[in-house]
Structure formats: C-alpha cells, structure tokens
Design an enzyme around this catalytic site. Structure first.
Site, short mmCIF file in Angstrom:
data_model
loop_
_atom_site.label_atom_id
_atom_site.label_comp_id
_atom_site.label_asym_id
_atom_site.label_seq_id
_atom_site.Cartn_x
_atom_site.Cartn_y
_atom_site.Cartn_z
N ASN A 67 -1.97 -4.01 -2.63
CA ASN A 67 -0.90 -3.07 -2.19
C ASN A 67 -0.19 -1.24 -1.78
O ASN A 67 -0.84 -1.00 -2.98
CB ASN A 67 0.26 -3.81 -3.45
CG ASN A 67 0.07 -2.66 -4.68
OD1 ASN A 67 0.74 -1.53 -5.04
ND2 ASN A 67 -0.35 -2.40 -5.59
N GLY A 70 4.60 2.47 -3.49
CA GLY A 70 5.12 3.67 -3.06
C GLY A 70 6.36 3.84 -4.37
O GLY A 70 7.47 4.85 -4.32
N CYS A 126 -1.93 5.99 -9.71
CA CYS A 126 -1.58 5.16 -8.04
C CYS A 126 -1.96 5.52 -7.28
O CYS A 126 -1.86 7.82 -6.75
CB CYS A 126 0.30 5.04 -8.38
SG CYS A 126 0.57 4.76 -7.14
N THR A 189 -5.88 0.40 -9.56
CA THR A 189 -6.34 -0.41 -8.67
C THR A 189 -7.04 0.68 -7.79
O THR A 189 -7.03 1.98 -7.65
CB THR A 189 -5.18 -0.02 -7.63
OG1 THR A 189 -4.23 0.40 -7.00
CG2 THR A 189 -4.14 -1.04 -8.30
N GLY A 239 -7.67 -5.44 -15.00
CA GLY A 239 -8.77 -5.07 -13.51
C GLY A 239 -9.01 -7.00 -13.52
O GLY A 239 -10.04 -6.91 -14.02
N GLY A 261 -2.30 -8.42 -14.30
CA GLY A 261 -1.46 -8.22 -13.28
C GLY A 261 -1.18 -8.79 -12.20
O GLY A 261 -0.47 -10.29 -12.62
C1 SIN Z 1 3.41 1.30 -6.43
O1 SIN Z 1 4.31 1.21 -7.17
O2 SIN Z 1 2.82 1.54 -5.07
C2 SIN Z 1 1.98 1.33 -6.89
C3 SIN Z 1 1.87 1.73 -7.94
C4 SIN Z 1 0.42 2.40 -8.82
O3 SIN Z 1 -0.43 1.61 -8.27
O4 SIN Z 1 -0.12 2.27 -10.16
#
Ligand code: SIN
Length: 303
Positions: A67, A70, A126, A189, A239, A261
């Site tokens: 993902n 943003g 992020c 991630t 994770g 998650g």
């Molecule tokens: C996102 O909103 O793009 C992901 C947020 C994150 O990886 O912390």
C-alpha cells in the site's frame, strides 16, 4: 489476558494497528466494543490535512498487501473534533498515531490531541511520504528531537513506531527511548514494489509502497527479538499477525502486546480474527500450563 504497556492497562494484548480503520470515529467506537480488542491505534494524523495519493493505493498480493495511501487524513485539528465525538463512549484505550515532520509540529499536535488520547504512537516509519515517516525516522537526531517534543507535551504513554527499512533500527529505537519514549512498536511496512506485467508499469500510483501481512511476519519476529535484547522498554509487535501462533511467536520474541492490521483487511474487515486469536492464545496458555500471558514475554530468549 490482561496486560500493561507502559501505564496503559489493556484487557487483552491484541491491539488494532494504525491505518486499517481509516479516520472514522464511528468505526473506532464499533471496534472498541469487541471484548478481544485491547486498544485501538488511529490512522496516522499529520499537521496539515492530506488528500493521499491517487488510486491505485493498495494491491493484494496474496501473501500480503502493498500500500501507498499517502497518509490521507483531515489534519490534526479536524481529527481532534472527530475523536472528541466518540472518546467518552470508548471501551478501550485510544492511542492516537501522529506523523510529524519535526519537533515543533509534534509538540503542537500532541498538546492539541492530549484531551482525546490515552496515549500516542509516533509514526517515524511510513516508507513513502515526503518529509514524513521514514524520511524523518531514518535520522536518529531528528527522531530524538521529535520524541523529546512529544515527551515534553504529554504525560501519557508514548510509543514510537519504527521501520524495518533501516539497518540501524536499534539506534533509532534507542534514540527514541533516550528522548522519553515509553515503548517501541515494531514494525511498520517493508518498502516494496509490484509491476503489472500486462500493462508493463508499476501497479501503485506512487510507484512503490509498504508491504504488510503474512510475508513480513518473520521480519517482525527478528526485529522484536533483537530489540528485546537491547532495550529496557516494552515492545509492541506488529507485522503479519494472522492467527494465534503469529501472536504467540511475537510475544515469545519479546513483545508485550501485539498489533493486528492486515489480517482485518484479509478477513474483509471482520474483527472475528481478534476473538479467534484470543481463544487460541488462551488454549495455548492452558495446554502449556501458564497462568498468565505475561509469562510468555521473551521466553524464546531462554533457549
Ligand atoms: C499510508 O497512509 O500510506 C500508510 C501509512 C504508513 O505506512 O505508516
């Protein structure tokens, strides 16, 4: 199943990870009513509102999700109003995830959000947002400044969510603890990319994103294990927790609590996964002759 993370008392060590519920207060409230949920972490909120990236922002790879949303969010001031409307009705601690660019933003956000938060999780991990997340979280001095500003603005528990995308993650976590963090969340991630072989171009509009889910579970276990040996604060494992064994594995590695998650998204947003994981852990504790979940934490280090 009762557990403490810093001064947060959790009825269960199973926490809803940041991101899965979006920014909606009513979803957070519904989730808090599930008796197997111990706490909820909000979607990361930033200083200024963000629209997020264009679609496609998420791709299901079968072994996990890639993902790059943003960090879409209404900004901390509007989000405070949303959270204030549900806070009184929540049955579990609310951990507000913040994504600051610097110490000044961090301090202002935490001061404003203090009245609606039971604790904070600082997102310095992020893997794909400009001037946010990993871009600030890969520098130990910046992490130190941000966490110091958060610490000076709240007496509530402060968790710092770190990235697996830096080799010196122990130094990053250590600088957060030195600056006043009460606990470390590991991991966010893993930066990755998928290419559509028919279109012959990257799948995500942002080109690359963060991989979560099953595929990253062993990475999380390894990082939690290492952090447990190096730090004196609680670690919250995150994770690829899809079943009770994944949760127990992280706890044996050293996690005091576990965030879930991707498994929620994998199960089409059903929260039954929390009930099943809790049931599985209780059966495991009984079979192994433990009287409390606390006895599991870090046991793999004794072998
Ligand atoms: C996102 O909103 O793009 C992901 C947020 C994150 O990886 O912390």
């Amino acid at each position: 199943m009762k557990m403490e993370v810093a001064s947060l008392v959790l009825r269960s060590p199973l926490i809803v990870a940041s991101g899965v519920l979006g920014s909606s207060g009513s979803l957070i409230k519904n989730v808090s009513e599930n008796p197997s949920v111990g706490a909820v972490v909000t979607k990361t909120v930033t200083y200024k509102p963000r629209n997020g990236y264009e679609n496609p922002t998420v791709v299901d790879l079968g072994y996990g999700f890639l993902n790059a949303m943003g960090l879409p969010n209404p900004g901390y001031l509007d989000y405070k109003v949303e959270l204030a409307s549900i806070k009184r009705d929540l049955e579990v601690p609310l951990i507000v995830s913040i994504g600051p660019s610097n110490g000044e933003e961090a301090g202002k956000m935490v001061e404003a959000l203090n009245s609606v938060a039971d604790g904070f999780e600082v997102n310095v991990s992020c893997p794909h947002a400009k001037n946010l997340g990993l871009e600030v979280g890969s520098d130990v001095q910046t992490v130190r400044k941000i966490v110091k500003a958060v610490r000076e603005s709240t007496g509530k528990p402060v968790l710092v969510k770190i990235s697996p995308n830096v080799t010196d993650f122990v130094d990053v976590a250590r600088s957060a603890v030195d600056a006043g963090a009460d606990a470390i969340t590991a991991i966010n991630t893993v930066r990755g990319m998928a290419i559509d072989v028919n279109a012959m171009k990257p799948v995500l509009s942002n080109l690359y994103g963060g991989l979560s889910g099953k595929a990253i579970h062993p990475v999380a276990v390894r990082i939690v294990y290492e952090l447990y040996e190096k730090l004196e604060v609680p670690i919250v494992g995150c994770g690829g927790v899809y079943d009770w064994k994944d949760a127990v594995e992280l706890m044996l590695a050293g996690a005091t609590a576990v965030q879930i998650g991707s498994a929620i998204a994998y199960r089409k947003m059903s929260l039954n996964v929390f009930n099943e994981i809790e049931k599985g852990i209780i059966e495991y504790l009984t079979t192994k002759g433990f009287s409390s979940i606390r006895e599991l934490v870090g046991l793999a280090h004794n072998s």
